[in-house]
Design a protein around this motif. Structure first.
Motif, PDB file in Angstrom:
ATOM      1  N   ALA A  14       1.115  -1.435  -0.343  1.00  0.00           N
ATOM      2  CA  ALA A  14      -0.143   0.137   0.085  1.00  0.00           C
ATOM      3  C   ALA A  14       1.178   1.079  -0.035  1.00  0.00           C
ATOM      4  CB  ALA A  14      -0.861  -0.006   1.303  1.00  0.00           C
ATOM      5  N   SER A  15       1.671   0.993   0.447  1.00  0.00           N
ATOM      6  CA  SER A  15       2.923   2.906   0.698  1.00  0.00           C
ATOM      7  C   SER A  15       3.392   2.641  -0.247  1.00  0.00           C
ATOM      8  CB  SER A  15       3.977   2.039   1.807  1.00  0.00           C
ATOM      9  OG  SER A  15       5.202   2.843   1.465  1.00  0.00           O
ATOM     10  N   GLY A  16       3.823   1.026  -1.551  1.00  0.00           N
ATOM     11  CA  GLY A  16       4.499   1.608  -2.360  1.00  0.00           C
ATOM     12  C   GLY A  16       3.724   2.084  -3.540  1.00  0.00           C
ATOM     13  N   ALA A  17       2.222   1.518  -3.599  1.00  0.00           N
ATOM     14  CA  ALA A  17       1.083   2.196  -4.584  1.00  0.00           C
ATOM     15  C   ALA A  17       0.943   3.384  -4.198  1.00  0.00           C
ATOM     16  CB  ALA A  17      -0.056   1.450  -4.059  1.00  0.00           C
ATOM     17  N   LEU A  18       1.436   4.400  -3.367  1.00  0.00           N
ATOM     18  CA  LEU A  18       0.754   5.266  -3.100  1.00  0.00           C
ATOM     19  C   LEU A  18       1.824   6.300  -3.389  1.00  0.00           C
ATOM     20  CD1 LEU A  18      -0.952   5.952   0.994  1.00  0.00           C
ATOM     21  CD2 LEU A  18      -1.679   6.950  -0.402  1.00  0.00           C
ATOM     22  N   PHE A  19       2.722   5.895  -2.665  1.00  0.00           N
ATOM     23  CA  PHE A  19       4.397   6.772  -3.532  1.00  0.00           C
ATOM     24  C   PHE A  19       4.046   6.649  -4.963  1.00  0.00           C
ATOM     25  CE2 PHE A  19       8.799   7.560  -4.700  1.00  0.00           C
ATOM     26  CZ  PHE A  19       8.950   8.098  -3.730  1.00  0.00           C
ATOM     27  N   VAL A  20       3.967   6.367  -5.709  1.00  0.00           N
ATOM     28  CA  VAL A  20       3.673   5.680  -7.147  1.00  0.00           C
ATOM     29  C   VAL A  20       3.024   6.350  -7.921  1.00  0.00           C
ATOM     30  CG1 VAL A  20       3.642   4.081  -9.123  1.00  0.00           C
ATOM     31  CG2 VAL A  20       5.119   3.137  -7.772  1.00  0.00           C
ATOM     32  N   ILE A  21       1.735   6.609  -6.890  1.00  0.00           N
ATOM     33  CA  ILE A  21       0.410   7.500  -7.171  1.00  0.00           C
ATOM     34  C   ILE A  21       0.955   8.725  -7.611  1.00  0.00           C
ATOM     35  CG2 ILE A  21      -1.886   8.487  -6.890  1.00  0.00           C
ATOM     36  CD1 ILE A  21      -2.483   5.564  -5.764  1.00  0.00           C
ATOM     37  N   GLY A  22       1.721   9.033  -5.933  1.00  0.00           N
ATOM     38  CA  GLY A  22       2.100  10.471  -5.806  1.00  0.00           C
ATOM     39  C   GLY A  22       3.141  11.194  -6.920  1.00  0.00           C
ATOM     40  N   LEU A  23       4.154  10.309  -7.144  1.00  0.00           N
ATOM     41  CA  LEU A  23       4.911  10.374  -8.041  1.00  0.00           C
ATOM     42  C   LEU A  23       5.069  10.224  -9.473  1.00  0.00           C
ATOM     43  CD1 LEU A  23       8.017  10.745  -8.548  1.00  0.00           C
ATOM     44  CD2 LEU A  23       8.138   8.039  -9.384  1.00  0.00           C
ATOM     45  N   SER A  38       0.412  16.455  -4.501  1.00  0.00           N
ATOM     46  CA  SER A  38       1.615  14.484  -4.769  1.00  0.00           C
ATOM     47  C   SER A  38       2.385  14.696  -4.164  1.00  0.00           C
ATOM     48  CB  SER A  38       1.151  15.335  -6.282  1.00  0.00           C
ATOM     49  OG  SER A  38       0.633  14.830  -6.682  1.00  0.00           O
ATOM     50  N   ILE A  39       3.489  15.837  -3.704  1.00  0.00           N
ATOM     51  CA  ILE A  39       4.444  14.772  -2.703  1.00  0.00           C
ATOM     52  C   ILE A  39       4.372  14.687  -1.821  1.00  0.00           C
ATOM     53  CG2 ILE A  39       6.650  16.331  -1.416  1.00  0.00           C
ATOM     54  CD1 ILE A  39       6.279  18.071  -4.233  1.00  0.00           C
ATOM     55  N   GLU A  40       2.931  15.720  -1.208  1.00  0.00           N
ATOM     56  CA  GLU A  40       2.635  15.126   0.339  1.00  0.00           C
ATOM     57  C   GLU A  40       2.100  13.779   0.397  1.00  0.00           C
ATOM     58  OE1 GLU A  40       2.399  17.342   3.045  1.00  0.00           O
ATOM     59  OE2 GLU A  40       3.303  18.657   1.946  1.00  0.00           O
ATOM     60  N   VAL A  41       2.263  13.645  -0.514  1.00  0.00           N
ATOM     61  CA  VAL A  41       1.314  11.801  -0.668  1.00  0.00           C
ATOM     62  C   VAL A  41       2.272  10.725  -0.957  1.00  0.00           C
ATOM     63  CG1 VAL A  41      -0.568  10.668  -1.794  1.00  0.00           C
ATOM     64  CG2 VAL A  41      -0.846  12.131  -1.854  1.00  0.00           C
ATOM     65  N   MET A  42       3.555  11.416  -1.074  1.00  0.00           N
ATOM     66  CA  MET A  42       4.389  10.531  -1.795  1.00  0.00           C
ATOM     67  C   MET A  42       5.368  10.508  -0.207  1.00  0.00           C
ATOM     68  SD  MET A  42       6.406  10.888  -5.428  1.00  0.00           S
ATOM     69  CE  MET A  42       6.873  12.767  -4.300  1.00  0.00           C
ATOM     70  N   MET A  43       5.150  11.615   0.669  1.00  0.00           N
ATOM     71  CA  MET A  43       5.771  11.646   1.904  1.00  0.00           C
ATOM     72  C   MET A  43       4.916  10.644   3.065  1.00  0.00           C
ATOM     73  SD  MET A  43       6.885  14.980   4.417  1.00  0.00           S
ATOM     74  CE  MET A  43       5.448  16.270   3.778  1.00  0.00           C
ATOM     75  N   ASN A  44       3.504  10.819   2.945  1.00  0.00           N
ATOM     76  CA  ASN A  44       2.066   9.810   3.467  1.00  0.00           C
ATOM     77  C   ASN A  44       2.870   8.511   3.390  1.00  0.00           C
ATOM     78  OD1 ASN A  44       0.938  11.866   5.567  1.00  0.00           O
ATOM     79  ND2 ASN A  44      -0.205  11.836   3.531  1.00  0.00           N
ATOM     80  N   ALA A  46       5.818   7.074   2.713  1.00  0.00           N
ATOM     81  CA  ALA A  46       6.888   6.756   2.909  1.00  0.00           C
ATOM     82  C   ALA A  46       6.684   7.133   5.142  1.00  0.00           C
ATOM     83  CB  ALA A  46       7.479   8.139   3.539  1.00  0.00           C
ATOM     84  N   ASN A  47       5.748   7.992   5.432  1.00  0.00           N
ATOM     85  CA  ASN A  47       5.757   7.701   6.699  1.00  0.00           C
ATOM     86  C   ASN A  47       4.717   6.166   7.397  1.00  0.00           C
ATOM     87  OD1 ASN A  47       6.112   9.964   7.641  1.00  0.00           O
ATOM     88  ND2 ASN A  47       4.106  10.388   7.258  1.00  0.00           N
ATOM     89  N   LEU A  48       3.860   5.411   6.071  1.00  0.00           N
ATOM     90  CA  LEU A  48       2.942   4.439   6.319  1.00  0.00           C
ATOM     91  C   LEU A  48       4.295   3.522   6.167  1.00  0.00           C
ATOM     92  CD1 LEU A  48       0.740   3.176   6.453  1.00  0.00           C
ATOM     93  CD2 LEU A  48       0.422   3.129   3.571  1.00  0.00           C
ATOM     94  N   ALA A  49       5.280   4.138   4.914  1.00  0.00           N
ATOM     95  CA  ALA A  49       6.099   2.877   5.307  1.00  0.00           C
ATOM     96  C   ALA A  49       7.138   2.073   6.932  1.00  0.00           C
ATOM     97  CB  ALA A  49       6.988   2.588   4.408  1.00  0.00           C
ATOM     98  N   VAL A  50       6.837   4.002   7.322  1.00  0.00           N
ATOM     99  CA  VAL A  50       8.727   3.328   8.930  1.00  0.00           C
ATOM    100  C   VAL A  50       7.276   3.304   9.807  1.00  0.00           C
ATOM    101  CG1 VAL A  50       8.399   5.218  10.010  1.00  0.00           C
ATOM    102  CG2 VAL A  50       9.536   6.130   8.071  1.00  0.00           C
ATOM    103  N   LEU A  51       6.059   3.675   9.604  1.00  0.00           N
ATOM    104  CA  LEU A  51       4.755   3.237  10.772  1.00  0.00           C
ATOM    105  C   LEU A  51       4.633   1.230  10.192  1.00  0.00           C
ATOM    106  CD1 LEU A  51       2.315   5.238  11.038  1.00  0.00           C
ATOM    107  CD2 LEU A  51       4.066   4.864  12.517  1.00  0.00           C
ATOM    108  N   GLY A  52       4.502   1.012   9.435  1.00  0.00           N
ATOM    109  CA  GLY A  52       4.967  -0.558   9.464  1.00  0.00           C
ATOM    110  C   GLY A  52       6.034  -0.973   9.476  1.00  0.00           C
ATOM    111  N   TYR A  53       7.536  -0.522   9.254  1.00  0.00           N
ATOM    112  CA  TYR A  53       7.728  -1.353   9.898  1.00  0.00           C
ATOM    113  C   TYR A  53       8.482  -1.424  11.137  1.00  0.00           C
ATOM    114  CZ  TYR A  53      10.450  -2.737   5.484  1.00  0.00           C
ATOM    115  OH  TYR A  53      10.795  -3.135   4.545  1.00  0.00           O
ATOM    116  N   ALA A  54       8.111  -0.053  12.068  1.00  0.00           N
ATOM    117  CA  ALA A  54       7.784   0.411  13.527  1.00  0.00           C
ATOM    118  C   ALA A  54       7.003  -0.827  14.038  1.00  0.00           C
ATOM    119  CB  ALA A  54       7.982   1.908  13.796  1.00  0.00           C
ATOM    120  N   ALA A  55       5.848  -0.930  13.542  1.00  0.00           N
ATOM    121  CA  ALA A  55       4.663  -2.051  14.659  1.00  0.00           C
ATOM    122  C   ALA A  55       5.545  -3.159  14.388  1.00  0.00           C
ATOM    123  CB  ALA A  55       3.562  -1.897  13.681  1.00  0.00           C
ATOM    124  N   SER A  56       5.923  -3.531  12.918  1.00  0.00           N
ATOM    125  CA  SER A  56       6.392  -4.900  13.065  1.00  0.00           C
ATOM    126  C   SER A  56       7.379  -4.911  13.842  1.00  0.00           C
ATOM    127  CB  SER A  56       6.833  -5.472  11.431  1.00  0.00           C
ATOM    128  OG  SER A  56       8.449  -4.220  10.902  1.00  0.00           O
TER     129      SER A  56
END
Length: 104
Positions: A14-23, A38-44, A46-56
């Protein structure tokens, strides 16, 4: 599985899909506000990826980092919109193809 029962791979997908949509939005749009969003979507994304790794990793540091990134993004949005307003008042457009403020 992360804490909410969602697999980390799904969160990263989901994070990668959001990043590609923003790009794609940032590269194909001509309106400065659309590019900014669109840049804000890319930053979000990245935030989702950080949260996913932190939760794991069962760590709260990721949430703290994302909190500060969101706070900085809010300040950046305020400054960016102020710049767009000043730009529109000067040039009467926010189309990036028609703005030539930096040219002599």
């Amino acid at each position: 599985m992360i804490a909410g029962g969602i697999p980390l791979g799904d969160v990263l997908l989901a994070s990668g899909a959001l990043f590609v949509i923003g790009l794609v939005g940032a590269l194909l749009r001509r309106n400065a506000i659309s590019i900014f969003l669109s840049i804000e979507v890319m930053m979000n994304a990245a935030n989702l990826a950080v949260l996913g790794y932190a939760a794991s990793l069962n760590s709260l540091e990721g949430q703290v980092v994302v909190f500060f990134v969101i706070a900085i993004a809010a300040a950046e949005a305020a400054v960016g919109l102020a710049i767009f307003i000043a730009l529109f008042r000067h040039t009467e457009t926010i189309d990036v193809n028609r703005i030539n403020l930096l040219k002599w």
